[in-house]
Design a protein around this motif. Structure first.
Motif, PDB file in Angstrom:
ATOM      1  N   THR A  88       0.873  -1.155  -0.082  1.00  0.00           N
ATOM      2  CA  THR A  88       0.203  -0.154   0.111  1.00  0.00           C
ATOM      3  C   THR A  88       0.658   1.228   0.102  1.00  0.00           C
ATOM      4  OG1 THR A  88      -0.213   0.011   2.482  1.00  0.00           O
ATOM      5  CG2 THR A  88      -2.036  -1.151   1.069  1.00  0.00           C
ATOM      6  N   ASP A  89       2.099   1.187   0.234  1.00  0.00           N
ATOM      7  CA  ASP A  89       3.047   2.348   0.042  1.00  0.00           C
ATOM      8  C   ASP A  89       3.195   3.253  -1.208  1.00  0.00           C
ATOM      9  OD1 ASP A  89       3.891   2.169   2.976  1.00  0.00           O
ATOM     10  OD2 ASP A  89       5.247   0.769   2.453  1.00  0.00           O
ATOM     11  N   PRO A  90       2.993   4.255  -1.163  1.00  0.00           N
ATOM     12  CA  PRO A  90       3.114   5.135  -2.390  1.00  0.00           C
ATOM     13  C   PRO A  90       4.582   5.413  -3.015  1.00  0.00           C
ATOM     14  CG  PRO A  90       2.998   6.887  -0.513  1.00  0.00           C
ATOM     15  CD  PRO A  90       2.778   5.439   0.012  1.00  0.00           C
ATOM     16  N   GLU A  91       4.667   5.735  -4.289  1.00  0.00           N
ATOM     17  CA  GLU A  91       5.952   5.599  -4.837  1.00  0.00           C
ATOM     18  C   GLU A  91       6.752   6.690  -4.213  1.00  0.00           C
ATOM     19  OE1 GLU A  91       5.221   6.114  -8.871  1.00  0.00           O
ATOM     20  OE2 GLU A  91       4.733   3.761  -9.362  1.00  0.00           O
ATOM     21  N   SER A  92       6.186   7.795  -3.746  1.00  0.00           N
ATOM     22  CA  SER A  92       7.214   8.700  -3.341  1.00  0.00           C
ATOM     23  C   SER A  92       7.771   8.327  -1.962  1.00  0.00           C
ATOM     24  CB  SER A  92       6.424  10.082  -2.979  1.00  0.00           C
ATOM     25  OG  SER A  92       5.251   9.939  -2.292  1.00  0.00           O
ATOM     26  N   ALA A  93       7.155   7.544  -1.131  1.00  0.00           N
ATOM     27  CA  ALA A  93       7.744   7.075  -0.012  1.00  0.00           C
ATOM     28  C   ALA A  93       8.731   6.040  -0.216  1.00  0.00           C
ATOM     29  CB  ALA A  93       6.620   6.744   1.069  1.00  0.00           C
ATOM     30  N   ARG A  94       8.450   5.362  -1.340  1.00  0.00           N
ATOM     31  CA  ARG A  94       9.527   3.973  -1.544  1.00  0.00           C
ATOM     32  C   ARG A  94      10.742   4.787  -1.783  1.00  0.00           C
ATOM     33  NH1 ARG A  94       6.299   0.403  -5.205  1.00  0.00           N
ATOM     34  NH2 ARG A  94       8.001  -1.125  -5.369  1.00  0.00           N
ATOM     35  N   THR A 111       5.803  -5.546 -11.738  1.00  0.00           N
ATOM     36  CA  THR A 111       4.489  -5.805 -11.082  1.00  0.00           C
ATOM     37  C   THR A 111       4.289  -7.161 -10.724  1.00  0.00           C
ATOM     38  OG1 THR A 111       3.407  -3.646 -11.571  1.00  0.00           O
ATOM     39  CG2 THR A 111       1.904  -5.229 -10.956  1.00  0.00           C
ATOM     40  N   ASN A 121       4.898  -2.067  -9.705  1.00  0.00           N
ATOM     41  CA  ASN A 121       5.882  -1.502  -9.887  1.00  0.00           C
ATOM     42  C   ASN A 121       6.145  -1.066 -11.375  1.00  0.00           C
ATOM     43  OD1 ASN A 121       7.977  -2.213  -7.544  1.00  0.00           O
ATOM     44  ND2 ASN A 121       6.949  -3.885  -7.626  1.00  0.00           N
ATOM     45  N   ARG A 122       5.534   0.230 -11.652  1.00  0.00           N
ATOM     46  CA  ARG A 122       5.634   0.681 -13.130  1.00  0.00           C
ATOM     47  C   ARG A 122       6.781   1.030 -13.553  1.00  0.00           C
ATOM     48  NH1 ARG A 122       4.058   5.564 -13.996  1.00  0.00           N
ATOM     49  NH2 ARG A 122       4.987   6.290 -11.984  1.00  0.00           N
ATOM     50  N   PHE A 125       8.691   4.186 -12.714  1.00  0.00           N
ATOM     51  CA  PHE A 125       9.134   4.040 -11.279  1.00  0.00           C
ATOM     52  C   PHE A 125      10.528   3.203 -11.180  1.00  0.00           C
ATOM     53  CE2 PHE A 125       9.074   1.608  -7.080  1.00  0.00           C
ATOM     54  CZ  PHE A 125       9.466   2.751  -6.376  1.00  0.00           C
TER      55      PHE A 125
END
Length: 279
Positions: A88-94, A111, A121-122, A125
């Motif tokens: 559930t974690d957003p890309e920005s936090a990752r 993905t 995992n786009r 990203f």
């Protein structure tokens, strides 16, 4: 064929619940104690997820920095942070995980269905994560959940260059419901696909749950390395819960010695992975 075996321990993960798995290390003190125990019995890398005060998964930047600092101070292990977090974690936090300054970080190459969830995992990203690690001198471990992810890695390296340190290392994560099976046949197929990656590419393998032992043995026989830990299995044998992460590392070390490929020391692991020696 490698002459030593890199053993990575993944002690916590983001899935298991502390109340149901009391031995799971979730506090900083528990994680540091686990790291020391695992280093003593053969681990060279620690793959880190962290938890908050309620033992829930978090990517809190301050906690990540404190964790990296504490593990570096207390052990010689290579500290590898997970950029996967929880599904559930957003890309920005990752992406912000890299600001904690680990020596290594994971980079999942596509993905995958993750049981009832989707681990997204786009491509954009993945490229962003790869190039940010290049800029910061952080060595990636490319996580492979399915055979096609190796083709994506080949595309990434051809389009955006080699990782920091110049060495390509992948981890085959096998047995996740929705990903590739944890079988010898699947590992052999991945090993064949590694030929399309740069010369000298190395691999570890992770067997989830009941696939832990078959994957471990198959990886050793194919010249690969190992990842074990309570992120990946909480059962040591049928109806026998895991007592500690060190128990899993000790078993992996024993198998590695039987294969005449003893555990690799952290300093040797740094040389293999293209990391600078620790000052």
């Amino acid at each position: 064929m490698m002459t030593t075996t890199l053993i990575t321990v993944a002690p916590t993960g983001a899935e298991s619940v502390k109340a149901e798995v009391p031995a799971l290390p979730v506090t900083l003190d528990e994680l540091v104690a686990t790291a020391k125990e695992c280093e003593a019995v053969g681990a060279g890398v620690i793959h880190v997820h962290i938890r908050d005060d309620d033992a829930k998964p978090t990517l809190d930047p301050g906690r990540l920095r404190a964790t990296v600092d504490a593990l570096r101070t207390s052990t010689d292990l290579i500290v590898q942070l997970s950029t996967g977090g929880a599904v559930t974690d957003p890309e920005s936090a990752r992406l912000a995980v890299l600001e904690a300054g680990p020596e290594m970080a994971s980079c999942t190459m596509g993905t995958v269905n993750f049981a009832a969830d989707v681990f997204l995992n786009r491509w954009e990203f993945i490229v962003d994560l790869h190039t940010r690690m290049q800029e910061r001198g952080i060595v990636p471990e490319y996580e492979i959940f399915d055979l096609g992810h190796l083709t994506s890695l080949q595309r990434l390296l051809e389009s955006h260059g080699l990782p920091a340190g110049g060495h390509v290392h992948v981890d085959l994560v096998m047995g996740v419901p929705g990903g590739m099976p944890g079988t010898t046949e699947a590992l052999v197929a991945c090993k064949a696909a590694l030929r399309d990656l740069p010369d000298g590419t190395t691999f570890s393998a992770t067997g989830i749950g009941r696939t832990t032992l078959p994957v471990m043995l198959a990886s050793l026989s194919a010249g690969g390395h190992l990842r074990v830990g309570m992120e990946d299995t909480i059962t040591y044998a049928r109806r026998q819960p895991v007592e500690s992460n060190a128990q899993l590392v000790a078993r992996a070390s024993g198998f590695a010695r039987l294969a005449q490929r003893p555990p690799q020391a952290p300093g040797d692991a740094r040389a293999m992975l293209g990391l600078p020696a620790r000052s």
